[in-house]
Scaffold this motif. Sequence first.
Motif, PDB file in Angstrom:
ATOM      1  N   VAL A  91      -5.769  14.642 -33.055  1.00  0.00           N
ATOM      2  CA  VAL A  91      -5.501  15.669 -32.056  1.00  0.00           C
ATOM      3  C   VAL A  91      -6.309  15.354 -30.792  1.00  0.00           C
ATOM      4  CG1 VAL A  91      -5.568  18.118 -31.573  1.00  0.00           C
ATOM      5  CG2 VAL A  91      -5.138  17.324 -33.899  1.00  0.00           C
ATOM      6  N   VAL A  92      -7.552  14.977 -31.022  1.00  0.00           N
ATOM      7  CA  VAL A  92      -8.423  14.655 -29.890  1.00  0.00           C
ATOM      8  C   VAL A  92      -8.003  13.343 -29.234  1.00  0.00           C
ATOM      9  CG1 VAL A  92     -10.806  14.382 -29.182  1.00  0.00           C
ATOM     10  CG2 VAL A  92     -10.276  15.767 -31.178  1.00  0.00           C
ATOM     11  N   LEU A  93      -7.589  12.388 -30.068  1.00  0.00           N
ATOM     12  CA  LEU A  93      -7.331  11.046 -29.546  1.00  0.00           C
ATOM     13  C   LEU A  93      -5.887  10.863 -29.107  1.00  0.00           C
ATOM     14  CD1 LEU A  93      -9.182   9.034 -32.314  1.00  0.00           C
ATOM     15  CD2 LEU A  93     -10.111  10.000 -30.227  1.00  0.00           C
ATOM     16  N   GLY A  94      -5.089  11.948 -29.245  1.00  0.00           N
ATOM     17  CA  GLY A  94      -3.650  11.835 -29.018  1.00  0.00           C
ATOM     18  C   GLY A  94      -3.266  11.143 -27.735  1.00  0.00           C
ATOM     19  N   PHE A  95      -3.909  11.519 -26.643  1.00  0.00           N
ATOM     20  CA  PHE A  95      -3.445  10.951 -25.386  1.00  0.00           C
ATOM     21  C   PHE A  95      -4.094   9.620 -25.058  1.00  0.00           C
ATOM     22  CE2 PHE A  95      -6.728  13.952 -24.815  1.00  0.00           C
ATOM     23  CZ  PHE A  95      -7.452  13.662 -23.681  1.00  0.00           C
ATOM     24  N   MET A  96      -4.838   9.086 -26.003  1.00  0.00           N
ATOM     25  CA  MET A  96      -5.372   7.736 -25.823  1.00  0.00           C
ATOM     26  C   MET A  96      -4.242   6.722 -25.642  1.00  0.00           C
ATOM     27  SD  MET A  96      -7.236   5.496 -28.645  1.00  0.00           S
ATOM     28  CE  MET A  96      -6.780   3.799 -28.618  1.00  0.00           C
ATOM     29  N   THR A  97      -3.117   6.943 -26.366  1.00  0.00           N
ATOM     30  CA  THR A  97      -2.011   5.982 -26.250  1.00  0.00           C
ATOM     31  C   THR A  97      -1.509   5.921 -24.817  1.00  0.00           C
ATOM     32  OG1 THR A  97      -0.479   7.702 -26.889  1.00  0.00           O
ATOM     33  CG2 THR A  97      -1.226   6.210 -28.607  1.00  0.00           C
ATOM     34  N   TYR A  98      -1.547   7.086 -24.132  1.00  0.00           N
ATOM     35  CA  TYR A  98      -1.113   7.038 -22.736  1.00  0.00           C
ATOM     36  C   TYR A  98      -2.053   6.181 -21.907  1.00  0.00           C
ATOM     37  CZ  TYR A  98      -0.226   7.956 -17.942  1.00  0.00           C
ATOM     38  OH  TYR A  98       0.000   7.765 -16.613  1.00  0.00           O
ATOM     39  N   PHE A  99      -3.339   6.326 -22.148  1.00  0.00           N
ATOM     40  CA  PHE A  99      -4.297   5.510 -21.399  1.00  0.00           C
ATOM     41  C   PHE A  99      -4.034   4.021 -21.620  1.00  0.00           C
ATOM     42  CE2 PHE A  99      -7.308   9.227 -21.187  1.00  0.00           C
ATOM     43  CZ  PHE A  99      -7.292   9.289 -19.813  1.00  0.00           C
ATOM     44  N   VAL A 137       6.576   7.338 -15.574  1.00  0.00           N
ATOM     45  CA  VAL A 137       7.758   7.349 -16.448  1.00  0.00           C
ATOM     46  C   VAL A 137       7.398   7.271 -17.933  1.00  0.00           C
ATOM     47  CG1 VAL A 137       9.847   6.094 -17.071  1.00  0.00           C
ATOM     48  CG2 VAL A 137       9.322   6.542 -14.687  1.00  0.00           C
ATOM     49  N   PRO A 138       6.524   6.336 -18.333  1.00  0.00           N
ATOM     50  CA  PRO A 138       6.230   6.276 -19.769  1.00  0.00           C
ATOM     51  C   PRO A 138       5.518   7.506 -20.302  1.00  0.00           C
ATOM     52  CG  PRO A 138       4.962   4.642 -18.561  1.00  0.00           C
ATOM     53  CD  PRO A 138       5.899   5.246 -17.596  1.00  0.00           C
ATOM     54  N   THR A 139       4.973   8.353 -19.414  1.00  0.00           N
ATOM     55  CA  THR A 139       4.292   9.542 -19.930  1.00  0.00           C
ATOM     56  C   THR A 139       5.274  10.601 -20.383  1.00  0.00           C
ATOM     57  OG1 THR A 139       4.251  10.471 -17.736  1.00  0.00           O
ATOM     58  CG2 THR A 139       2.249   9.386 -18.493  1.00  0.00           C
ATOM     59  N   LEU A 140       6.483  10.597 -19.789  1.00  0.00           N
ATOM     60  CA  LEU A 140       7.419  11.681 -20.093  1.00  0.00           C
ATOM     61  C   LEU A 140       7.710  11.787 -21.588  1.00  0.00           C
ATOM     62  CD1 LEU A 140       9.816  11.446 -17.034  1.00  0.00           C
ATOM     63  CD2 LEU A 140       7.927  13.007 -17.445  1.00  0.00           C
ATOM     64  N   PRO A 141       8.143  10.674 -22.228  1.00  0.00           N
ATOM     65  CA  PRO A 141       8.405  10.789 -23.663  1.00  0.00           C
ATOM     66  C   PRO A 141       7.162  11.207 -24.444  1.00  0.00           C
ATOM     67  CG  PRO A 141       9.241   8.711 -22.802  1.00  0.00           C
ATOM     68  CD  PRO A 141       8.430   9.340 -21.716  1.00  0.00           C
ATOM     69  N   ALA A 158       4.754  13.098 -23.385  1.00  0.00           N
ATOM     70  CA  ALA A 158       4.562  14.530 -23.180  1.00  0.00           C
ATOM     71  C   ALA A 158       5.495  15.322 -24.090  1.00  0.00           C
ATOM     72  CB  ALA A 158       4.825  14.883 -21.724  1.00  0.00           C
ATOM     73  N   PHE A 159       6.761  14.883 -24.163  1.00  0.00           N
ATOM     74  CA  PHE A 159       7.717  15.534 -25.062  1.00  0.00           C
ATOM     75  C   PHE A 159       7.216  15.492 -26.500  1.00  0.00           C
ATOM     76  CE2 PHE A 159      11.098  15.254 -21.835  1.00  0.00           C
ATOM     77  CZ  PHE A 159      11.590  16.534 -21.989  1.00  0.00           C
ATOM     78  N   ALA A 160       6.701  14.322 -26.875  1.00  0.00           N
ATOM     79  CA  ALA A 160       6.220  14.155 -28.245  1.00  0.00           C
ATOM     80  C   ALA A 160       5.119  15.155 -28.549  1.00  0.00           C
ATOM     81  CB  ALA A 160       5.722  12.730 -28.446  1.00  0.00           C
ATOM     82  N   SER A 161       4.231  15.404 -27.566  1.00  0.00           N
ATOM     83  CA  SER A 161       3.138  16.340 -27.816  1.00  0.00           C
ATOM     84  C   SER A 161       3.653  17.762 -27.872  1.00  0.00           C
ATOM     85  CB  SER A 161       2.083  16.235 -26.721  1.00  0.00           C
ATOM     86  OG  SER A 161       1.938  14.912 -26.306  1.00  0.00           O
ATOM     87  N   SER A 179       8.335   3.431 -25.182  1.00  0.00           N
ATOM     88  CA  SER A 179       7.133   4.201 -24.847  1.00  0.00           C
ATOM     89  C   SER A 179       6.916   5.330 -25.861  1.00  0.00           C
ATOM     90  CB  SER A 179       7.114   4.738 -23.405  1.00  0.00           C
ATOM     91  OG  SER A 179       7.295   6.124 -23.338  1.00  0.00           O
ATOM     92  N   LEU A 180       7.975   6.086 -26.189  1.00  0.00           N
ATOM     93  CA  LEU A 180       7.827   7.091 -27.244  1.00  0.00           C
ATOM     94  C   LEU A 180       7.587   6.391 -28.576  1.00  0.00           C
ATOM     95  CD1 LEU A 180       7.865   9.981 -28.208  1.00  0.00           C
ATOM     96  CD2 LEU A 180      10.318   9.822 -28.504  1.00  0.00           C
ATOM     97  N   SER A 181       8.376   5.339 -28.831  1.00  0.00           N
ATOM     98  CA  SER A 181       8.229   4.642 -30.110  1.00  0.00           C
ATOM     99  C   SER A 181       6.837   4.012 -30.204  1.00  0.00           C
ATOM    100  CB  SER A 181       9.316   3.585 -30.265  1.00  0.00           C
ATOM    101  OG  SER A 181       9.163   2.543 -29.336  1.00  0.00           O
ATOM    102  N   GLN A 182       6.365   3.430 -29.097  1.00  0.00           N
ATOM    103  CA  GLN A 182       5.025   2.842 -29.133  1.00  0.00           C
ATOM    104  C   GLN A 182       3.966   3.920 -29.377  1.00  0.00           C
ATOM    105  OE1 GLN A 182       7.223   1.601 -26.714  1.00  0.00           O
ATOM    106  NE2 GLN A 182       7.332  -0.517 -27.398  1.00  0.00           N
ATOM    107  N   HIS A 183       4.159   5.064 -28.705  1.00  0.00           N
ATOM    108  CA  HIS A 183       3.202   6.159 -28.874  1.00  0.00           C
ATOM    109  C   HIS A 183       3.151   6.615 -30.334  1.00  0.00           C
ATOM    110  CE1 HIS A 183       1.251  10.049 -28.370  1.00  0.00           C
ATOM    111  NE2 HIS A 183       2.293  10.616 -28.945  1.00  0.00           N
ATOM    112  N   LEU A 184       4.337   6.805 -30.931  1.00  0.00           N
ATOM    113  CA  LEU A 184       4.388   7.300 -32.305  1.00  0.00           C
ATOM    114  C   LEU A 184       3.792   6.284 -33.285  1.00  0.00           C
ATOM    115  CD1 LEU A 184       7.895   8.993 -32.270  1.00  0.00           C
ATOM    116  CD2 LEU A 184       5.668  10.104 -32.274  1.00  0.00           C
TER     117      LEU A 184
END
Lengths: 243, 392
Positions: free
Chosen positions: B184-192, B318-322, B324-327, B342-347
């Motif tokens: 939960v804390v590290l979730g947006f690390m993938t965006y970074f 652009v890659p943040t949109l998916p 954000a949806f995922a979160s 981007s969503l697939s990589q994040h997941l």
Amino acid sequence: MIEASHLSKRFGAIDAVRDVSFSARDGEITGILGANGAGKSTCLRMLYGVLTPDSGRASVDGIDIRGETSKARAHLGVLPHAAGLYGNLTARENIGYFGALQGVERARLKTRIAELADLLGMESFLERRAKGFSQGQRIKVALARALVHDPGNIVLDEPTNGLDVMAIRNLRDMLLALKRQGRCVLFSSHVMQEVAALCDRVVIIGQGRVLADETVQSIRERSGGKSLEEAFLGVLGDTEGVR
Amino acid sequence: MPALVTVFAKEFLENLRDRRTLLSALLFGPLFGPLLFGIMVSRMLEQTVVESDEPLKVTVSGSEHAPGLTSYLVVQGVNVTLAKLSEDQARAAVRGGSAQVVIVIPEEYPARFTAALPAPVLLVADSTDSQTRKSADRARMILGNYSSTLAQLRLQIRGVNPLLSLPLAVNDIDIATPTGRAVVVLGFMTYFVLFAMLMGGLYLAIDSTAGERERGSLEALLSLPVARGVLVGGKILATCAYMCISLALSLTAFVCVFRFVPLEKLGMSANLGAGTAVLFFAICLPFVPLGAALMTFVASFTRSYREAQTYLTTVLLVPTLPIAFASIYSLKTKSSLMFIPSLSQHLLMTSALKDEPIAAHDVWVSAAASLGVALVLFVLTARHWRRETMLG
């Protein structure tokens, strides 16, 4: 030898070039003279194949530029109107990049750059990055870049623009040296004196058409004692705004 | 040397000498995320840890009405300050910040207490202040414990089994694993990570297109006997190279940062060792050509460095949109989502972080989809470069 036959090009509603035919011979300097916006650049761009003519054809040493673009370009050196360098590369690297893309072998490239450095007087700044170059140094590197593959033909679009007197003088000497080597030199200009001083033949273009295509000598003769300037103006009509 | 390699080598070398590219590719992009992240997470952890260690401070007014309650608070380790405040004064004190939590015991307390009627106690706190809220929660819990202990004693005295008052025995089982909670804390690390990767190639994508035009070297380049697709290909490959460097640096920085972040103090552990970092790199790798082709494509339409910068900043989002949806919809790794780059990589990265098993075919589908989009963008870019309008 560069030949243009019946070249035409429209941009939207504007007829930039209309039925232009001329040829530039080997061992001669041919000048294209015309006011700004007369269609000189469009014409040259069709000759080196970055613009496609609506009709007509252009060839280099008999090779059609549209049909066999790569082969024709190997016979052609181009110094476009905007001849910027890569500031973070040295003069040698700038020239070497174009040489490699022209398919010049590595060993040959080295000797060729040495030859050009000698011919154009670039030894003192060959290993320096192009960022801080003077206009004169810039044009030398750009010219070397166009000549790196040893082409028989060279096209220059307004090469003297923005150059100081010394640089123009240097350029003039360089073009004469190329002519003596038997190459075909074609350049455009809107400066009459420059064309008169340098060219064997002059093609005068106005509003996209060829108005005259003859030797400087015959223009002189036709003027019958009047100044060369008046002779040119006679051909152009008085509205063309040529200096 | 084939022309593709020549173009690649030149773009790579030229940008290696460019301070702007280097700063964004090797310093700003890769380090900004991990550092910011490390600082943020440690701050968060520090706060939580410190708060539960510190004794709760409570101001009690009217303690003489309820000596039992007051001594219970003291026994529970609460730092009790005695005061004499009316309800309004208590409100003012909390609002003014001179007290966090005030317990006001009214005069009628002893009478109702002896009569075994609900005795009123006022708990004054500000729930919009997240720090005070935690203190108030703790105070409320202690009061609740006191209340239920008394209730059971009262039943016992009256000869009733106190267990009757406990019809339910609720066992709170939190299934969040220590790693799961960390996610939960590290979730947006993938965006970074994705951001750092794109930043790495940003300036090269601009420099090799809009920069080429602004410098006036484009026309000379276009009059060479080299296919436009090869020029574009070499430029995109060079952009890819810088993005890979950024990606590797950014992951390394994250691994280092997590060595120092005291996650275990909260009973969390992030599965980000060298092995996971390598896996992350592999997951992100197919996104590299996609990002490079996208940035090159967009920058090819611009006339100047500045214009390109403006447009590409939007592209970075652009890659943040998916993600954000995922979160928002708390999406889980599903095969059907692997088609969305981007969503697939994040997941996949989130799964790897949680130490969940990752299906090989999901990785393949994610890679194939990203590479497919990259190919389409490359073809579109090459086609644009063949147009006369490229000359500008």
